[in-house]
Design a protein around this motif. Structure first.
Motif, PDB file in Angstrom:
ATOM      1  N   GLU A 267       0.737  -1.451  -0.042  1.00  0.00           N
ATOM      2  CA  GLU A 267       0.066   0.060  -0.305  1.00  0.00           C
ATOM      3  C   GLU A 267       1.151   1.203  -0.063  1.00  0.00           C
ATOM      4  O   GLU A 267       0.542   2.227  -0.502  1.00  0.00           O
ATOM      5  CB  GLU A 267      -0.800   0.072   1.143  1.00  0.00           C
ATOM      6  N   ASN A 268       2.216   1.596   1.344  1.00  0.00           N
ATOM      7  CA  ASN A 268       3.099   2.844   0.875  1.00  0.00           C
ATOM      8  C   ASN A 268       3.503   2.373  -0.287  1.00  0.00           C
ATOM      9  O   ASN A 268       3.850   3.493  -1.074  1.00  0.00           O
ATOM     10  CB  ASN A 268       4.082   2.663   1.961  1.00  0.00           C
ATOM     11  N   CYS A 269       3.634   1.196  -0.773  1.00  0.00           N
ATOM     12  CA  CYS A 269       4.699   1.375  -2.592  1.00  0.00           C
ATOM     13  C   CYS A 269       3.542   2.453  -3.190  1.00  0.00           C
ATOM     14  O   CYS A 269       3.675   3.425  -3.950  1.00  0.00           O
ATOM     15  CB  CYS A 269       5.243   0.096  -2.989  1.00  0.00           C
ATOM     16  N   VAL A 270       2.552   1.433  -3.127  1.00  0.00           N
ATOM     17  CA  VAL A 270       1.339   1.976  -4.537  1.00  0.00           C
ATOM     18  C   VAL A 270       1.172   3.252  -4.240  1.00  0.00           C
ATOM     19  O   VAL A 270       1.506   4.629  -4.949  1.00  0.00           O
ATOM     20  CB  VAL A 270       0.289   1.542  -4.327  1.00  0.00           C
ATOM     21  N   LEU A 271       0.935   4.194  -2.370  1.00  0.00           N
ATOM     22  CA  LEU A 271       1.297   5.888  -2.449  1.00  0.00           C
ATOM     23  C   LEU A 271       2.023   6.507  -3.032  1.00  0.00           C
ATOM     24  O   LEU A 271       1.501   7.317  -3.497  1.00  0.00           O
ATOM     25  CB  LEU A 271       1.073   5.408  -1.035  1.00  0.00           C
ATOM     26  N   ARG A 272       3.460   5.869  -2.631  1.00  0.00           N
ATOM     27  CA  ARG A 272       4.033   6.875  -2.490  1.00  0.00           C
ATOM     28  C   ARG A 272       4.019   7.118  -4.096  1.00  0.00           C
ATOM     29  O   ARG A 272       4.794   7.907  -5.130  1.00  0.00           O
ATOM     30  CB  ARG A 272       4.877   5.910  -2.641  1.00  0.00           C
ATOM     31  N   SER A 273       4.342   5.801  -5.354  1.00  0.00           N
ATOM     32  CA  SER A 273       4.467   5.896  -6.003  1.00  0.00           C
ATOM     33  C   SER A 273       3.596   7.076  -7.430  1.00  0.00           C
ATOM     34  O   SER A 273       3.350   7.788  -8.000  1.00  0.00           O
ATOM     35  CB  SER A 273       4.066   4.727  -7.329  1.00  0.00           C
ATOM     36  N   SER A 274       2.403   6.716  -6.817  1.00  0.00           N
ATOM     37  CA  SER A 274       1.500   7.824  -7.057  1.00  0.00           C
ATOM     38  C   SER A 274       1.323   9.018  -7.458  1.00  0.00           C
ATOM     39  O   SER A 274       1.290  10.334  -7.419  1.00  0.00           O
ATOM     40  CB  SER A 274      -0.289   6.905  -6.684  1.00  0.00           C
TER      41      SER A 274
ATOM     42  N   ILE B 200       4.181  10.256  -6.510  1.00  0.00           N
ATOM     43  CA  ILE B 200       4.949  11.316  -7.138  1.00  0.00           C
ATOM     44  C   ILE B 200       4.726  11.623  -8.618  1.00  0.00           C
ATOM     45  O   ILE B 200       5.181  12.355  -9.036  1.00  0.00           O
ATOM     46  CB  ILE B 200       6.418  10.041  -7.442  1.00  0.00           C
ATOM     47  N   GLY B 201       3.764  10.764  -9.267  1.00  0.00           N
ATOM     48  CA  GLY B 201       3.487  10.562 -10.632  1.00  0.00           C
ATOM     49  C   GLY B 201       2.344  11.976 -10.668  1.00  0.00           C
ATOM     50  O   GLY B 201       2.533  12.862 -11.982  1.00  0.00           O
ATOM     51  N   ILE B 202       2.172  12.326  -9.831  1.00  0.00           N
ATOM     52  CA  ILE B 202       1.419  13.942  -9.433  1.00  0.00           C
ATOM     53  C   ILE B 202       2.170  14.737  -8.866  1.00  0.00           C
ATOM     54  O   ILE B 202       1.823  15.591  -9.829  1.00  0.00           O
ATOM     55  CB  ILE B 202      -0.198  14.063  -7.956  1.00  0.00           C
ATOM     56  N   ALA B 203       2.826  15.152  -8.097  1.00  0.00           N
ATOM     57  CA  ALA B 203       4.358  16.118  -7.683  1.00  0.00           C
ATOM     58  C   ALA B 203       4.990  15.828  -9.205  1.00  0.00           C
ATOM     59  O   ALA B 203       4.917  17.733  -9.507  1.00  0.00           O
ATOM     60  CB  ALA B 203       4.847  15.758  -6.994  1.00  0.00           C
ATOM     61  N   CYS B 204       5.521  15.676  -9.674  1.00  0.00           N
ATOM     62  CA  CYS B 204       6.538  15.671 -10.926  1.00  0.00           C
ATOM     63  C   CYS B 204       6.243  15.439 -12.081  1.00  0.00           C
ATOM     64  O   CYS B 204       6.355  15.850 -13.193  1.00  0.00           O
ATOM     65  CB  CYS B 204       7.657  14.283 -10.233  1.00  0.00           C
ATOM     66  N   GLY B 205       5.114  14.654 -12.153  1.00  0.00           N
ATOM     67  CA  GLY B 205       3.976  14.914 -13.138  1.00  0.00           C
ATOM     68  C   GLY B 205       2.764  15.973 -13.889  1.00  0.00           C
ATOM     69  O   GLY B 205       2.672  15.912 -14.936  1.00  0.00           O
ATOM     70  N   VAL B 206       2.081  16.681 -12.784  1.00  0.00           N
ATOM     71  CA  VAL B 206       1.083  17.530 -12.844  1.00  0.00           C
ATOM     72  C   VAL B 206       1.661  18.191 -12.177  1.00  0.00           C
ATOM     73  O   VAL B 206       1.661  19.800 -13.088  1.00  0.00           O
ATOM     74  CB  VAL B 206       0.241  16.845 -12.511  1.00  0.00           C
ATOM     75  N   LEU B 207       1.629  18.934 -11.154  1.00  0.00           N
ATOM     76  CA  LEU B 207       1.811  20.126  -9.579  1.00  0.00           C
ATOM     77  C   LEU B 207       3.771  20.553 -10.822  1.00  0.00           C
ATOM     78  O   LEU B 207       3.147  22.485 -10.614  1.00  0.00           O
ATOM     79  CB  LEU B 207       2.392  19.700  -8.639  1.00  0.00           C
ATOM     80  N   TYR B 208       4.328  19.633 -10.715  1.00  0.00           N
ATOM     81  CA  TYR B 208       5.924  20.971 -11.209  1.00  0.00           C
ATOM     82  C   TYR B 208       5.999  20.880 -12.502  1.00  0.00           C
ATOM     83  O   TYR B 208       6.294  22.600 -12.496  1.00  0.00           O
ATOM     84  CB  TYR B 208       6.675  19.926 -10.526  1.00  0.00           C
TER      85      TYR B 208
ATOM     86  N   LEU C 151      -3.266  15.070 -14.845  1.00  0.00           N
ATOM     87  CA  LEU C 151      -3.230  14.526 -13.162  1.00  0.00           C
ATOM     88  C   LEU C 151      -3.972  12.740 -13.265  1.00  0.00           C
ATOM     89  O   LEU C 151      -3.486  12.143 -12.718  1.00  0.00           O
ATOM     90  CB  LEU C 151      -4.297  15.199 -12.668  1.00  0.00           C
ATOM     91  N   ILE C 152      -5.599  12.468 -14.118  1.00  0.00           N
ATOM     92  CA  ILE C 152      -5.601  11.580 -13.577  1.00  0.00           C
ATOM     93  C   ILE C 152      -5.126   9.777 -14.857  1.00  0.00           C
ATOM     94  O   ILE C 152      -4.330   9.491 -13.682  1.00  0.00           O
ATOM     95  CB  ILE C 152      -7.097  11.299 -14.869  1.00  0.00           C
ATOM     96  N   LEU C 153      -4.146  10.727 -15.950  1.00  0.00           N
ATOM     97  CA  LEU C 153      -2.877   9.582 -16.430  1.00  0.00           C
ATOM     98  C   LEU C 153      -2.155   9.575 -14.999  1.00  0.00           C
ATOM     99  O   LEU C 153      -1.488   7.991 -15.461  1.00  0.00           O
ATOM    100  CB  LEU C 153      -3.006  10.186 -17.646  1.00  0.00           C
ATOM    101  N   GLN C 154      -1.210  10.996 -15.066  1.00  0.00           N
ATOM    102  CA  GLN C 154       0.036   9.960 -14.008  1.00  0.00           C
ATOM    103  C   GLN C 154      -0.740   9.239 -13.015  1.00  0.00           C
ATOM    104  O   GLN C 154      -0.014   8.804 -12.186  1.00  0.00           O
ATOM    105  CB  GLN C 154       0.026  11.379 -13.545  1.00  0.00           C
ATOM    106  N   THR C 155      -1.988   9.712 -12.028  1.00  0.00           N
ATOM    107  CA  THR C 155      -2.158   9.171 -10.814  1.00  0.00           C
ATOM    108  C   THR C 155      -2.402   7.263 -11.035  1.00  0.00           C
ATOM    109  O   THR C 155      -1.954   6.475 -10.935  1.00  0.00           O
ATOM    110  CB  THR C 155      -4.054   9.950 -10.608  1.00  0.00           C
TER     111      THR C 155
END
Length: 230
Positions: A138-145, A147-155, A201-205
């Motif tokens: 669960e922690n692995c999936v949470l961290r990966s998602s 990272i996708g939101i922060a580095c792939g959308v917000l940044y 955002l949806i795609l990266q998540t």
């Protein structure tokens, strides 16, 4: 008298000579003993064991190499999706702000920076944590998602907004904001483009969740193979 002397001399010589086998064995020397039916180690057994050990090591190295290859491919794909998200974000903000200058410079930075930030963040927060065994599925999936939101959308959104907004202000492609309401002006001007970022955002998540599940499954499979071979 001579006969008595010879007999006495013989007795002395006999008494002075000790049998060779009568010497005591030192206590610190241990003599190996083998019971009936116990096999003695031989050079042939050692030669037979050596290929088996080499084969086990080669299998473990192959499993680790396979896990590393799949992990590298997945992480590169994850970083590539973040790079495409950065390109899309840059295109949207350039079109909205009517910016035509520094095309190569903005696209290069909006492609390379999200790509590198995603790979480095995933390596530090997910891959290293899996190798140390201090992370659950669960922690692995949470961290990966995340990272996708922060580095792939917000940044990429913040980077594209700042770079293209600076160019729009420099070349006067949009009206200048009134004093005291700069941030509100830019948000109202780009609110449609910010809403459009829901798609990446949806795609990266989604891809972050998928990649986290796949990476954890590969890690567990490799770990089970290694333990089973031991």
């Amino acid at each position: 008298m001579a006969a008595l002397g010879r007999e006495a001399g013989d007795d002395v010589r006999v008494a002075g000579v000790a049998p060779v086998g009568a010497a005591e064995v030192p206590k610190d020397i241990k003599i190996p003993t083998y019971t009936h039916g116990q096999s003695r180690p031989s050079l042939g057994d050692a030669k037979l064991r050596k290929p088996v050990v080499i084969e086990i090591i080669e299998k473990k190295m192959e499993c680790l190499r396979e896990e590393k290859t799949l992990n590298i491919h997945g992480t590169l794909t994850f970083g590539t999706t973040a790079a495409f998200s950065g390109m899309l974000t840059n295109f949207i903000f350039r079109h909205r702000l009517k910016v035509t200058h520094d095309v190569l410079k903005t696209y290069a930075s909006l492609t390379a920076l999200p790509f590198l930030s995603t790979i480095v963040s995933y390596k530090l927060l997910v891959t290293d944590a899996l190798c140390s065994g201090n992370i659950s599925q669960e922690n692995c999936v949470l961290r990966s998602s995340l990272i996708g939101i922060a580095c792939g959308v917000l940044y990429p959104t913040a980077l594209a907004f700042s770079k293209n907004g600076r160019l729009a202000f420099k070349y006067h492609t949009v009206p200048l904001p009134p004093k005291g309401r700069v941030l509100l002006y830019w948000l109202l001007l780009c609110h449609t483009e910010i809403k459009a970022m829901v798609i990446p955002l949806i795609l990266q998540t989604t891809f972050g969740i998928y990649h986290g599940l796949q990476h954890y499954a590969i890690f567990e499979s490799t770990l089970e193979k290694t333990v089973h071979e031991d």
